[in-house]
Design a protein around this motif. Structure first.
Motif, PDB file in Angstrom:
ATOM      1  N   SER A 110       0.977  -1.365   0.035  1.00  0.00           N
ATOM      2  CA  SER A 110      -0.087   0.123  -0.077  1.00  0.00           C
ATOM      3  C   SER A 110       0.789   1.359   0.014  1.00  0.00           C
ATOM      4  CB  SER A 110      -0.798   0.225   1.230  1.00  0.00           C
ATOM      5  OG  SER A 110      -1.887  -1.031   1.289  1.00  0.00           O
ATOM      6  N   ALA A 111       1.837   1.255   0.781  1.00  0.00           N
ATOM      7  CA  ALA A 111       2.773   2.307   0.896  1.00  0.00           C
ATOM      8  C   ALA A 111       3.399   2.585  -0.621  1.00  0.00           C
ATOM      9  CB  ALA A 111       4.001   2.186   1.876  1.00  0.00           C
ATOM     10  N   GLY A 112       4.099   1.574  -1.268  1.00  0.00           N
ATOM     11  CA  GLY A 112       4.419   1.743  -2.540  1.00  0.00           C
ATOM     12  C   GLY A 112       3.636   2.211  -3.694  1.00  0.00           C
ATOM     13  N   SER A 113       2.189   1.653  -3.390  1.00  0.00           N
ATOM     14  CA  SER A 113       1.126   2.076  -4.217  1.00  0.00           C
ATOM     15  C   SER A 113       0.886   3.847  -4.241  1.00  0.00           C
ATOM     16  CB  SER A 113      -0.003   1.483  -4.066  1.00  0.00           C
ATOM     17  OG  SER A 113       0.193   0.024  -4.486  1.00  0.00           O
ATOM     18  N   GLY A 118       1.480   9.478  -5.984  1.00  0.00           N
ATOM     19  CA  GLY A 118       1.967  10.821  -5.775  1.00  0.00           C
ATOM     20  C   GLY A 118       2.628  10.845  -4.827  1.00  0.00           C
ATOM     21  N   ARG A 119       3.824  11.747  -4.656  1.00  0.00           N
ATOM     22  CA  ARG A 119       4.698  12.021  -3.498  1.00  0.00           C
ATOM     23  C   ARG A 119       5.448  13.328  -3.949  1.00  0.00           C
ATOM     24  NH1 ARG A 119       7.006   8.622  -7.255  1.00  0.00           N
ATOM     25  NH2 ARG A 119       9.022   9.098  -8.093  1.00  0.00           N
ATOM     26  N   THR A 120       6.066  13.919  -2.662  1.00  0.00           N
ATOM     27  CA  THR A 120       7.022  14.751  -3.067  1.00  0.00           C
ATOM     28  C   THR A 120       8.276  14.527  -3.220  1.00  0.00           C
ATOM     29  OG1 THR A 120       7.287  15.053  -0.537  1.00  0.00           O
ATOM     30  CG2 THR A 120       5.464  16.555  -1.282  1.00  0.00           C
ATOM     31  N   ALA A 126       5.819  14.523  -7.661  1.00  0.00           N
ATOM     32  CA  ALA A 126       6.422  13.500  -8.542  1.00  0.00           C
ATOM     33  C   ALA A 126       5.167  12.515  -8.575  1.00  0.00           C
ATOM     34  CB  ALA A 126       7.835  13.100  -7.788  1.00  0.00           C
ATOM     35  N   GLY A 127       5.603  11.336  -8.987  1.00  0.00           N
ATOM     36  CA  GLY A 127       4.770  10.242  -9.145  1.00  0.00           C
ATOM     37  C   GLY A 127       3.655  10.556 -10.342  1.00  0.00           C
ATOM     38  N   ARG A 128       2.802   9.782 -10.488  1.00  0.00           N
ATOM     39  CA  ARG A 128       1.813   9.777 -11.313  1.00  0.00           C
ATOM     40  C   ARG A 128       1.039  11.344 -11.557  1.00  0.00           C
ATOM     41  NH1 ARG A 128       0.578   4.655 -10.061  1.00  0.00           N
ATOM     42  NH2 ARG A 128      -1.573   5.244  -9.204  1.00  0.00           N
ATOM     43  N   LEU A 129       1.061  11.872 -10.279  1.00  0.00           N
ATOM     44  CA  LEU A 129       0.578  13.124 -10.034  1.00  0.00           C
ATOM     45  C   LEU A 129       1.402  14.147 -10.918  1.00  0.00           C
ATOM     46  CD1 LEU A 129      -1.161  15.203  -8.789  1.00  0.00           C
ATOM     47  CD2 LEU A 129      -0.089  15.192  -6.716  1.00  0.00           C
ATOM     48  N   GLY A 130       2.802  14.090 -10.484  1.00  0.00           N
ATOM     49  CA  GLY A 130       3.691  14.887 -10.957  1.00  0.00           C
ATOM     50  C   GLY A 130       3.804  14.866 -12.436  1.00  0.00           C
ATOM     51  N   ILE A 131       3.490  13.750 -13.113  1.00  0.00           N
ATOM     52  CA  ILE A 131       3.572  13.603 -14.317  1.00  0.00           C
ATOM     53  C   ILE A 131       2.537  14.296 -15.161  1.00  0.00           C
ATOM     54  CG2 ILE A 131       3.536  11.829 -16.375  1.00  0.00           C
ATOM     55  CD1 ILE A 131       6.159  12.055 -15.259  1.00  0.00           C
ATOM     56  N   ALA A 132       1.280  13.952 -14.606  1.00  0.00           N
ATOM     57  CA  ALA A 132      -0.209  14.495 -14.830  1.00  0.00           C
ATOM     58  C   ALA A 132      -0.045  15.872 -14.825  1.00  0.00           C
ATOM     59  CB  ALA A 132      -1.344  13.952 -14.000  1.00  0.00           C
ATOM     60  N   LEU A 133       0.571  16.460 -14.000  1.00  0.00           N
ATOM     61  CA  LEU A 133       0.607  18.076 -14.002  1.00  0.00           C
ATOM     62  C   LEU A 133       1.596  18.430 -15.166  1.00  0.00           C
ATOM     63  CD1 LEU A 133       0.809  18.668 -10.014  1.00  0.00           C
ATOM     64  CD2 LEU A 133      -1.154  19.194 -11.737  1.00  0.00           C
ATOM     65  N   THR A 134       2.572  17.804 -15.276  1.00  0.00           N
ATOM     66  CA  THR A 134       3.520  18.118 -16.380  1.00  0.00           C
ATOM     67  C   THR A 134       3.001  18.130 -17.557  1.00  0.00           C
ATOM     68  OG1 THR A 134       5.418  17.671 -14.940  1.00  0.00           O
ATOM     69  CG2 THR A 134       5.932  17.786 -17.159  1.00  0.00           C
ATOM     70  N   ASP A 135       2.362  16.952 -18.065  1.00  0.00           N
ATOM     71  CA  ASP A 135       1.657  16.834 -19.245  1.00  0.00           C
ATOM     72  C   ASP A 135       0.818  17.910 -19.407  1.00  0.00           C
ATOM     73  OD1 ASP A 135       3.250  14.668 -19.605  1.00  0.00           O
ATOM     74  OD2 ASP A 135       1.827  13.125 -19.085  1.00  0.00           O
ATOM     75  N   ALA A 136      -0.104  18.168 -18.293  1.00  0.00           N
ATOM     76  CA  ALA A 136      -1.136  19.096 -18.818  1.00  0.00           C
ATOM     77  C   ALA A 136      -0.763  20.292 -18.951  1.00  0.00           C
ATOM     78  CB  ALA A 136      -2.026  19.176 -17.449  1.00  0.00           C
ATOM     79  N   ARG A 212       5.751   8.909   5.069  1.00  0.00           N
ATOM     80  CA  ARG A 212       6.783   9.086   4.101  1.00  0.00           C
ATOM     81  C   ARG A 212       6.341  10.251   3.144  1.00  0.00           C
ATOM     82  NH1 ARG A 212       8.649   3.228   1.759  1.00  0.00           N
ATOM     83  NH2 ARG A 212      10.231   4.883   0.650  1.00  0.00           N
ATOM     84  N   ARG A 213       6.741  10.098   1.780  1.00  0.00           N
ATOM     85  CA  ARG A 213       6.507  11.366   1.255  1.00  0.00           C
ATOM     86  C   ARG A 213       5.354  11.265   0.164  1.00  0.00           C
ATOM     87  NH1 ARG A 213      10.726  11.444  -3.004  1.00  0.00           N
ATOM     88  NH2 ARG A 213      11.241   9.387  -2.796  1.00  0.00           N
ATOM     89  N   ALA A 214       4.422  10.306   0.503  1.00  0.00           N
ATOM     90  CA  ALA A 214       3.391  10.328  -0.419  1.00  0.00           C
ATOM     91  C   ALA A 214       2.490  11.295  -0.025  1.00  0.00           C
ATOM     92  CB  ALA A 214       2.755   8.737   0.009  1.00  0.00           C
ATOM     93  N   VAL A 215       1.702  11.852  -1.142  1.00  0.00           N
ATOM     94  CA  VAL A 215       0.620  12.583  -1.190  1.00  0.00           C
ATOM     95  C   VAL A 215      -0.510  11.901  -1.962  1.00  0.00           C
ATOM     96  CG1 VAL A 215       2.298  14.555  -0.657  1.00  0.00           C
ATOM     97  CG2 VAL A 215       1.416  14.060  -3.156  1.00  0.00           C
ATOM     98  N   LYS A 216      -1.769  12.709  -1.724  1.00  0.00           N
ATOM     99  CA  LYS A 216      -2.834  12.334  -2.287  1.00  0.00           C
ATOM    100  C   LYS A 216      -3.481  13.646  -2.610  1.00  0.00           C
ATOM    101  CE  LYS A 216      -6.394  11.191   1.375  1.00  0.00           C
ATOM    102  NZ  LYS A 216      -7.435  10.311   1.817  1.00  0.00           N
ATOM    103  N   VAL A 217      -4.317  13.772  -3.758  1.00  0.00           N
ATOM    104  CA  VAL A 217      -5.287  14.787  -4.360  1.00  0.00           C
ATOM    105  C   VAL A 217      -6.640  14.650  -3.499  1.00  0.00           C
ATOM    106  CG1 VAL A 217      -6.177  16.008  -6.154  1.00  0.00           C
ATOM    107  CG2 VAL A 217      -4.120  14.871  -6.445  1.00  0.00           C
ATOM    108  N   THR A 218      -6.645  15.733  -2.958  1.00  0.00           N
ATOM    109  CA  THR A 218      -8.270  15.867  -2.273  1.00  0.00           C
ATOM    110  C   THR A 218      -9.174  16.423  -3.155  1.00  0.00           C
ATOM    111  OG1 THR A 218      -7.997  18.387  -2.037  1.00  0.00           O
ATOM    112  CG2 THR A 218      -7.041  16.968  -0.119  1.00  0.00           C
TER     113      THR A 218
END
Length: 237
Positions: A110-113, A118-120, A126-136, A212-218
């Motif tokens: 779960s921590a790895g997922s 998304g993480r800092t 970074a992570g899929r969140l960081g890539i999604a923002l960069t692509d957008a 750890r560094r994980a973040v999630k979008v609210t």
């Protein structure tokens, strides 16, 4: 014993030696969250004795990878600067995860997922969140990637209109590509990446999860990212 003709070789070997120990490498990765940790917190996180942690931290501080400060009985350490964080993240991306070693527990899985979602990365997302923002940002003409990362004039206006202040001082680049170690693609770093991450956390668009560094979008973040950048909520979960 032969001496290298390269004057930088001894310093490079010494730097590599600092991260050649798994415990010290784990400490460096944990500190990519951009926050200061106590020696005791790092010892518990890595599962080593406090005396062992103190010895390793002393080497990392002496080698210039970490800085430290003391407040009362506590000793706090953090990565020395953004360049050090970039080095750690780049090395992690080069090493990559070991596919032959699957998660040992459900909690570890779960921590790895969560980290992959998304993480800092020091002070940017970074992570899929960081890539999604960069692509957008790129898809809307706010960020260019063809000749290295650079904000366009429209991108500068977007940050201003969104209320995200960009500090234009110092030697840090406004936009920089940082290779994502889980996605194996570059995400936005630099002053703009740090400002976007800070704003997302301050505005409640993202929250930290776990230790750890994980973040999630609210839900508020999902609405904001869709309105501002056209990112569908499903891409952020």
């Amino acid at each position: 014993m032969t001496r290298s003709k390269e004057p930088v070789a001894p310093a490079l070997a010494a730097l590599a030696g600092l991260l050649a120990d798994e415990t010290r490498a784990a400490f460096a990765l944990a500190l990519l969250d951009g926050r200061a940790w106590t020696a005791g917190e790092l010892a518990r996180w890595a599962g080593v004795a406090p005396s062992t942690a103190s010895e390793h931290l002393g080497k990392l501080v002496a080698g210039g990878l970490l800085t430290e400060e003391r407040q009362g009985r506590h000793r706090y350490v953090r990565l020395a600067d953004a360049r050090t964080a970039q080095l750690i993240e780049d090395l992690a991306a080069h090493a990559g995860p070991r596919a032959a070693e699957p998660p040992r527990t459900l909690r570890e899985s779960s921590a790895g997922s969560a980290m992959a979602r998304g993480r800092t990365c020091y002070d940017h997302l970074a992570g899929r969140l960081g890539i999604a923002l960069t692509d957008a940002l790129t898809g809307r003409g706010l960020l260019r990637q063809d000749t290295g990362f650079a904000l366009t004039d429209a991108g500068l206006r977007w940050f201003g209109d969104t209320g995200i202040a960009l500090a234009r001082t110092g030697r840090r680049p406004l936009a920089r590509a940082c290779l994502d170690w889980t996605e194996r693609r570059p995400h936005l770093a630099g002053t703009a990446g740090a400002a976007l991450c800070r704003h997302a956390l301050d505005a409640g668009w993202c929250v930290r999860v776990g230790s750890r560094r994980a973040v999630k979008v609210t839900p508020a973040g999902e609405r904001a990212f869709e309105e501002l950048l056209g990112i569908e909520a499903t891409a952020l979960r």
